[in-house]
Scaffold this motif. Structure first.
Motif, PDB file in Angstrom:
ATOM      1  N   VAL A  32      23.559  63.460  49.891  1.00  0.00           N
ATOM      2  CA  VAL A  32      22.231  63.982  50.220  1.00  0.00           C
ATOM      3  C   VAL A  32      22.408  64.931  51.403  1.00  0.00           C
ATOM      4  O   VAL A  32      23.054  64.586  52.389  1.00  0.00           O
ATOM      5  CB  VAL A  32      21.247  62.836  50.581  1.00  0.00           C
ATOM      6  CG1 VAL A  32      19.908  63.399  51.033  1.00  0.00           C
ATOM      7  CG2 VAL A  32      21.073  61.892  49.402  1.00  0.00           C
ATOM      8  N   ASP A  36      17.762  66.635  54.235  1.00  0.00           N
ATOM      9  CA  ASP A  36      16.977  66.091  53.125  1.00  0.00           C
ATOM     10  C   ASP A  36      16.930  64.565  53.238  1.00  0.00           C
ATOM     11  O   ASP A  36      17.477  63.983  54.175  1.00  0.00           O
ATOM     12  CB  ASP A  36      17.626  66.506  51.795  1.00  0.00           C
ATOM     13  CG  ASP A  36      16.661  66.494  50.619  1.00  0.00           C
ATOM     14  OD1 ASP A  36      15.495  66.091  50.797  1.00  0.00           O
ATOM     15  OD2 ASP A  36      17.083  66.881  49.518  1.00  0.00           O
ATOM     16  N   LEU A  38      16.646  60.730  50.635  1.00  0.00           N
ATOM     17  CA  LEU A  38      16.712  60.124  49.308  1.00  0.00           C
ATOM     18  C   LEU A  38      15.395  59.399  49.076  1.00  0.00           C
ATOM     19  O   LEU A  38      15.033  58.498  49.840  1.00  0.00           O
ATOM     20  CB  LEU A  38      17.892  59.150  49.218  1.00  0.00           C
ATOM     21  CG  LEU A  38      18.072  58.415  47.888  1.00  0.00           C
ATOM     22  CD1 LEU A  38      18.222  59.395  46.730  1.00  0.00           C
ATOM     23  CD2 LEU A  38      19.280  57.484  47.973  1.00  0.00           C
ATOM     24  N   THR A  53      11.543  56.720  51.959  1.00  0.00           N
ATOM     25  CA  THR A  53      12.755  57.533  51.901  1.00  0.00           C
ATOM     26  C   THR A  53      13.894  56.821  52.618  1.00  0.00           C
ATOM     27  O   THR A  53      13.668  55.937  53.458  1.00  0.00           O
ATOM     28  CB  THR A  53      12.540  58.906  52.571  1.00  0.00           C
ATOM     29  OG1 THR A  53      12.184  58.714  53.943  1.00  0.00           O
ATOM     30  CG2 THR A  53      11.456  59.708  51.851  1.00  0.00           C
ATOM     31  N   PRO A  56      19.819  60.619  54.971  1.00  0.00           N
ATOM     32  CA  PRO A  56      21.033  61.057  54.266  1.00  0.00           C
ATOM     33  C   PRO A  56      22.296  60.319  54.718  1.00  0.00           C
ATOM     34  O   PRO A  56      23.282  60.302  54.002  1.00  0.00           O
ATOM     35  CB  PRO A  56      21.117  62.551  54.568  1.00  0.00           C
ATOM     36  CG  PRO A  56      20.258  62.758  55.761  1.00  0.00           C
ATOM     37  CD  PRO A  56      19.203  61.694  55.727  1.00  0.00           C
ATOM     38  N   PHE A  86      23.397  58.794  44.235  1.00  0.00           N
ATOM     39  CA  PHE A  86      23.460  59.083  45.663  1.00  0.00           C
ATOM     40  C   PHE A  86      23.877  57.868  46.494  1.00  0.00           C
ATOM     41  O   PHE A  86      23.769  57.888  47.722  1.00  0.00           O
ATOM     42  CB  PHE A  86      22.106  59.610  46.156  1.00  0.00           C
ATOM     43  CG  PHE A  86      21.727  60.915  45.541  1.00  0.00           C
ATOM     44  CD1 PHE A  86      22.397  62.087  45.882  1.00  0.00           C
ATOM     45  CD2 PHE A  86      20.717  60.995  44.586  1.00  0.00           C
ATOM     46  CE1 PHE A  86      22.059  63.300  45.310  1.00  0.00           C
ATOM     47  CE2 PHE A  86      20.367  62.200  44.011  1.00  0.00           C
ATOM     48  CZ  PHE A  86      21.041  63.355  44.363  1.00  0.00           C
TER      49      PHE A  86
END
Length: 193
Positions: A32, A36, A38, A53, A56, A86
């Motif tokens: 990631v 940003d 995930l 979320t 990263p 991820f």
């Protein structure tokens, strides 16, 4: 033709299972971008509502279940789904984790098995000697936990299974049934203290 398609599906299912291994387990976020996040989604699909979320560089993310390339994780008091592409499984996670945080309701109780093992209720905290973990002789998803306390022996069976605490929408990957102080306690466990 149908037979060949079935063989391909079985091979793919086996590969997906090998990727995640036994669950629950701890994973680290990888791939990631630094700027940003995930997304944790309400359902295992990219178009589902975003519940939360993961950063990263997040590490030690407990995945309690997996389906179709998605892993079920907890976001606060809710369970959601993240794309497994991820996540990278941390090494050395065979058998029952050393550190578990188990809990139950009515009555409320907590059992910690990690660095400072203890049985906790709203009224008291009882130190627990380092527990002995026994793997079932005929089931790979069951473990016995034997420990001593100043208040007497603590005995439990921990199972890899989907478990809900009845108080939140969190998902747990371990269930526990415990005998302590002449009482039976049932609840759910997550990895960690």
């Amino acid at each position: 033709m149908v037979r060949r398609a079935l063989i391909v599906l079985l091979l793919l299912a086996g590969a997906a299972g090998a990727e995640t291994g036994e669950l629950p387990a701890l994973f680290d976020v990888r791939g990631v971008a630094a700027d940003d996040v995930l997304n944790i989604r309400a359902q295992p699909r990219a178009s589902a509502e975003i519940l939360g979320t993961l950063a990263p560089e997040a590490e030690g993310v407990e995945v309690v279940d997996a389906a179709d390339g998605w892993g079920q994780v907890n976001a606060g008091e809710r369970a959601g789904w993240v794309a497994m592409r991820f996540l990278v499984r941390q090494t050395g996670q065979e058998g029952l984790p050393e550190a578990l945080a188990c809990q139950g309701t009515e009555p409320f109780w907590i059992l910690r098995t990690g660095a400072a093992p203890a049985f906790v209720t709203p009224e008291r905290e009882i130190a627990v000697d380092a527990p002995e973990i026994l793997r079932s002789r005929n089931r790979t998803d069951r473990y016995g936990v034997l420990a001593e306390t100043a208040a007497g022996p603590l005995r439990a069976i921990v199972a890899r299974e989907t478990c809900g605490d009845g108080m939140s929408d969190r998902a747990f990957g371990f269930g526990i049934d415990m005998i302590f102080g002449g009482k039976v306690y049932s609840g759910c466990c997550s990895i960690g203290d």
